[in-house]
Scaffold this motif. Structure first.
Motif, PDB file in Angstrom:
ATOM      1  N   GLU A  56     -63.992 -28.242 -40.415  1.00 39.15           N
ATOM      2  CA  GLU A  56     -62.882 -27.331 -40.098  1.00 39.15           C
ATOM      3  C   GLU A  56     -63.259 -26.538 -38.860  1.00 39.15           C
ATOM      4  N   LEU A  58     -63.081 -23.396 -36.643  1.00 38.03           N
ATOM      5  CA  LEU A  58     -62.789 -21.969 -36.854  1.00 38.03           C
ATOM      6  C   LEU A  58     -63.004 -21.214 -35.547  1.00 38.03           C
ATOM      7  N   LEU A  59     -62.015 -20.432 -35.203  1.00 33.35           N
ATOM      8  CA  LEU A  59     -62.000 -19.756 -33.904  1.00 33.35           C
ATOM      9  C   LEU A  59     -62.908 -18.526 -33.901  1.00 33.35           C
ATOM     10  N   ARG A  60     -63.638 -18.375 -32.813  1.00 34.29           N
ATOM     11  CA  ARG A  60     -64.471 -17.188 -32.616  1.00 34.29           C
ATOM     12  C   ARG A  60     -64.109 -16.522 -31.304  1.00 34.29           C
ATOM     13  N   GLY A  72     -59.872 -12.730 -38.794  1.00 35.15           N
ATOM     14  CA  GLY A  72     -59.039 -11.955 -39.708  1.00 35.15           C
ATOM     15  C   GLY A  72     -58.439 -10.733 -39.033  1.00 35.15           C
ATOM     16  N   ILE A  75     -56.120 -12.687 -35.372  1.00 32.65           N
ATOM     17  CA  ILE A  75     -55.083 -13.724 -35.505  1.00 32.65           C
ATOM     18  C   ILE A  75     -53.711 -13.073 -35.763  1.00 32.65           C
ATOM     19  N   VAL A  91     -56.954 -23.823 -29.073  1.00 34.50           N
ATOM     20  CA  VAL A  91     -57.715 -24.310 -30.232  1.00 34.50           C
ATOM     21  C   VAL A  91     -57.465 -25.806 -30.431  1.00 34.50           C
ATOM     22  N   ILE A 115     -53.344 -23.920 -38.280  1.00 32.30           N
ATOM     23  CA  ILE A 115     -52.101 -23.742 -37.538  1.00 32.30           C
ATOM     24  C   ILE A 115     -51.378 -22.512 -38.082  1.00 32.30           C
ATOM     25  N   ASP A 176     -53.320 -25.048 -46.853  1.00 36.61           N
ATOM     26  CA  ASP A 176     -54.468 -24.144 -46.925  1.00 36.61           C
ATOM     27  C   ASP A 176     -54.204 -23.000 -47.896  1.00 36.61           C
ATOM     28  N   ARG A 200     -60.781 -19.593 -52.071  1.00 38.14           N
ATOM     29  CA  ARG A 200     -62.098 -19.208 -52.558  1.00 38.14           C
ATOM     30  C   ARG A 200     -62.051 -18.324 -53.809  1.00 38.14           C
ATOM     31  N   GLY A 234     -65.163 -22.174 -49.832  1.00 37.17           N
ATOM     32  CA  GLY A 234     -65.993 -21.004 -50.089  1.00 37.17           C
ATOM     33  C   GLY A 234     -67.012 -21.201 -51.196  1.00 37.17           C
ATOM     34  N   VAL A 235     -67.506 -22.426 -51.323  1.00 37.15           N
ATOM     35  CA  VAL A 235     -68.528 -22.707 -52.334  1.00 37.15           C
ATOM     36  C   VAL A 235     -69.874 -22.188 -51.827  1.00 37.15           C
ATOM     37  N   TYR A 255     -70.592 -22.031 -47.654  1.00 28.90           N
ATOM     38  CA  TYR A 255     -71.905 -21.693 -47.102  1.00 28.90           C
ATOM     39  C   TYR A 255     -73.016 -22.518 -47.725  1.00 28.90           C
TER      40      TYR A 255
HETATM   41  P1  C2E Z   1     -59.466 -19.973 -43.648  1.00 31.81           P
HETATM   42  O1  C2E Z   1     -58.679 -21.000 -42.926  1.00 31.81           O
HETATM   43  O2  C2E Z   1     -59.242 -19.840 -45.116  1.00 31.81           O
HETATM   44  O3  C2E Z   1     -60.987 -20.294 -43.316  1.00 31.81           O
HETATM   45  C1  C2E Z   1     -62.030 -20.158 -44.229  1.00 31.81           C
HETATM   46  C2  C2E Z   1     -62.780 -18.868 -43.981  1.00 31.81           C
HETATM   47  O4  C2E Z   1     -63.803 -18.724 -44.978  1.00 31.81           O
HETATM   48  C3  C2E Z   1     -63.512 -18.827 -42.649  1.00 31.81           C
HETATM   49  O5  C2E Z   1     -63.504 -17.481 -42.209  1.00 31.81           O
HETATM   50  C4  C2E Z   1     -64.921 -19.262 -43.027  1.00 31.81           C
HETATM   51  O6  C2E Z   1     -65.900 -18.838 -42.104  1.00 31.81           O
HETATM   52  C5  C2E Z   1     -65.058 -18.579 -44.354  1.00 31.81           C
HETATM   53  N1  C2E Z   1     -66.026 -19.237 -45.233  1.00 31.81           N
HETATM   54  C6  C2E Z   1     -66.462 -20.507 -45.191  1.00 31.81           C
HETATM   55  N2  C2E Z   1     -67.331 -20.762 -46.191  1.00 31.81           N
HETATM   56  C7  C2E Z   1     -67.458 -19.612 -46.891  1.00 31.81           C
HETATM   57  C8  C2E Z   1     -68.214 -19.242 -48.054  1.00 31.81           C
HETATM   58  O7  C2E Z   1     -68.957 -20.025 -48.648  1.00 31.81           O
HETATM   59  N3  C2E Z   1     -68.057 -17.959 -48.501  1.00 31.81           N
HETATM   60  C9  C2E Z   1     -67.237 -17.069 -47.881  1.00 31.81           C
HETATM   61  N4  C2E Z   1     -67.162 -15.835 -48.367  1.00 31.81           N
HETATM   62  N5  C2E Z   1     -66.501 -17.386 -46.776  1.00 31.81           N
HETATM   63  C10 C2E Z   1     -66.613 -18.651 -46.299  1.00 31.81           C
HETATM   64  P2  C2E Z   1     -63.209 -17.092 -40.690  1.00 31.81           P
HETATM   65  O8  C2E Z   1     -63.831 -18.089 -39.780  1.00 31.81           O
HETATM   66  O9  C2E Z   1     -63.561 -15.653 -40.538  1.00 31.81           O
HETATM   67  O10 C2E Z   1     -61.629 -17.262 -40.584  1.00 31.81           O
HETATM   68  C11 C2E Z   1     -60.773 -16.440 -41.301  1.00 31.81           C
HETATM   69  C12 C2E Z   1     -59.358 -16.927 -41.224  1.00 31.81           C
HETATM   70  O11 C2E Z   1     -58.851 -16.828 -39.905  1.00 31.81           O
HETATM   71  C13 C2E Z   1     -59.218 -18.390 -41.597  1.00 31.81           C
HETATM   72  O12 C2E Z   1     -59.207 -18.522 -42.998  1.00 31.81           O
HETATM   73  C14 C2E Z   1     -57.905 -18.731 -40.937  1.00 31.81           C
HETATM   74  O13 C2E Z   1     -56.833 -18.315 -41.739  1.00 31.81           O
HETATM   75  C15 C2E Z   1     -57.944 -17.870 -39.699  1.00 31.81           C
HETATM   76  N6  C2E Z   1     -58.365 -18.692 -38.554  1.00 31.81           N
HETATM   77  C16 C2E Z   1     -59.592 -19.038 -38.139  1.00 31.81           C
HETATM   78  N7  C2E Z   1     -59.536 -19.816 -37.042  1.00 31.81           N
HETATM   79  C17 C2E Z   1     -58.227 -19.981 -36.763  1.00 31.81           C
HETATM   80  C18 C2E Z   1     -57.495 -20.706 -35.754  1.00 31.81           C
HETATM   81  O14 C2E Z   1     -58.053 -21.397 -34.884  1.00 31.81           O
HETATM   82  N8  C2E Z   1     -56.125 -20.618 -35.782  1.00 31.81           N
HETATM   83  C19 C2E Z   1     -55.480 -19.896 -36.748  1.00 31.81           C
HETATM   84  N9  C2E Z   1     -54.137 -19.869 -36.714  1.00 31.81           N
HETATM   85  N10 C2E Z   1     -56.128 -19.236 -37.715  1.00 31.81           N
HETATM   86  C20 C2E Z   1     -57.482 -19.271 -37.728  1.00 31.81           C
END
Ligand code: C2E
Ligand code: CA
Ligand code: CA
Ligand code: CA
Length: 276
Positions: A56, A58-60, A72, A75, A91, A115, A176, A200, A234-235, A255
């Motif tokens: 997956e 994920l944007l930083r 969080g 976005i 992205v 998306i 999602d 999660r 989120g496992v 993680y």
């Molecule tokens: P999401 O799509 O539900 O992504 C999963 C989030 O859970 C990610 O947070 C990831 O880093 C985090 N995560 C992964 N494994 C674990 C784990 O084992 N435990 C816990 N506690 N967390 C875990 P992240 O990267 O901070 O992204 C947060 C949200 O921001 C994403 O939730 C998604 O909704 C949004 N997001 C991220 N990148 C993009 C993007 O490129 N475009 C859009 N539209 N939204 C994005």
């Protein structure tokens, strides 16, 4: 109305004042983030059993003014200001470029892209996806789009039609944060998606009580009846992994199996299986 009263009260809390302030900062800096090249992507592995089956994206955002700002926090601002269109394009383009690079290196890996609802709602969304695939000569099966239920609430039929077009291209589509929001069975039945990603919170709940386990069991049973894969997100622990696996989730992400990481870290490390 009740909600307006609640908001009026919240305006006077220092927390909200701070967060409004933060949103202004974020909004201002976000306007320059693309041209300053402050965005990057991280890739989190998804496993089916021992096998790495995809990642997956994920944007930083590292703002030179604000430092690292988590998605969080920005976005939502990008959605409100309309910047999400340009950011989402960035992205999609970068994720497709990376997937194409892995493919060209003989290590095809499916990349899932988040998306946002406004992005998906665009009339030309399918055209933009097609253009990205063409631009990078990426086989459509190596792209997955992660949609949230929020986007279908207003126009279920329209969303279903768009998803059908994407599936016809060969792109995979997953729903999602399933179970998080206004999940309903009718959405599930009407949307031709390939997979469900279980929030999660459900994983955590399942560990705490039997009711939580039955919920996951029920979701996976329904999903499988509709021919959908189920991804548990989120496992974090081995106990959670064996629990969700036993409850029917065939794909896991979290993680425990790998944090979001750079493309180099992912391909340079041991996680990528030998090309077959
Ligand atoms: P999401 O799509 O539900 O992504 C999963 C989030 O859970 C990610 O947070 C990831 O880093 C985090 N995560 C992964 N494994 C674990 C784990 O084992 N435990 C816990 N506690 N967390 C875990 P992240 O990267 O901070 O992204 C947060 C949200 O921001 C994403 O939730 C998604 O909704 C949004 N997001 C991220 N990148 C993009 C993007 O490129 N475009 C859009 N539209 N939204 C994005
Ligand atoms: Ca996601
Ligand atoms: Ca999710
Ligand atoms: Ca989430």
């Amino acid at each position: 109305a009740k909600s307006r009263g609640k908001n009026a009260y919240q305006v006077f809390t220092p927390e909200l004042a701070r967060s409004v302030h933060a949103r202004e900062h974020i909004s201002r800096e976000l306007h320059f983030a693309l041209e300053r090249e402050e965005f990057s992507l991280r890739y989190q592995p998804q496993f089916q059993g021992q096998q790495l089956i995809g990642v997956e994206a994920l944007l930083r955002w590292h703002s030179h003014v604000l430092g690292d700002v988590p998605p969080g926090e920005f976005i939502g601002v990008a959605e409100d200001t309309g910047l999400i269109f340009a950011v989402g394009e960035w992205v999609l383009d970068h994720a497709c470029r990376q997937a194409a690079a892995w493919h060209a290196a003989g290590q095809p890996l499916r990349v899932a892209v988040n998306i946002s609802p406004r992005q998906f709602a665009r009339q030309d969304f399918v055209t933009l996806v097609t253009a990205a695939l063409t631009r990078h000569a990426l086989p459509a099966r190596l792209l997955e789009l992660e949609l949230t239920e929020r986007l279908v609430v207003e126009d279920l039929q329209g969303a279903a039609a768009k998803i059908t077009q994407l599936r016809q291209l060969g792109v995979l589509v997953s729903l999602d944060d399933f179970g998080g929001g206004q999940s309903s069975l009718s959405y599930l039945m009407m949307l031709p998606v390939n997979a469900l990603k279980i929030d999660r919170n459900f994983v955590v709940n399942a560990e705490q009580n039997e009711a939580g386990q039955r919920v996951i069991q029920a979701i996976t049973t329904i999903a499988h009846a509709l021919n959908l894969h189920v991804v548990a997100e989120g496992v974090e622990t081995a106990a959670q992994l064996s629990l969700v696996s036993s409850l029917g989730c065939e794909v896991v992400q979290g993680y425990l199996l790998g944090a979001p990481m750079s493309a180099e870290a992912l391909t340079g490390g041991r996680t990528l299986p030998a090309p077959s």
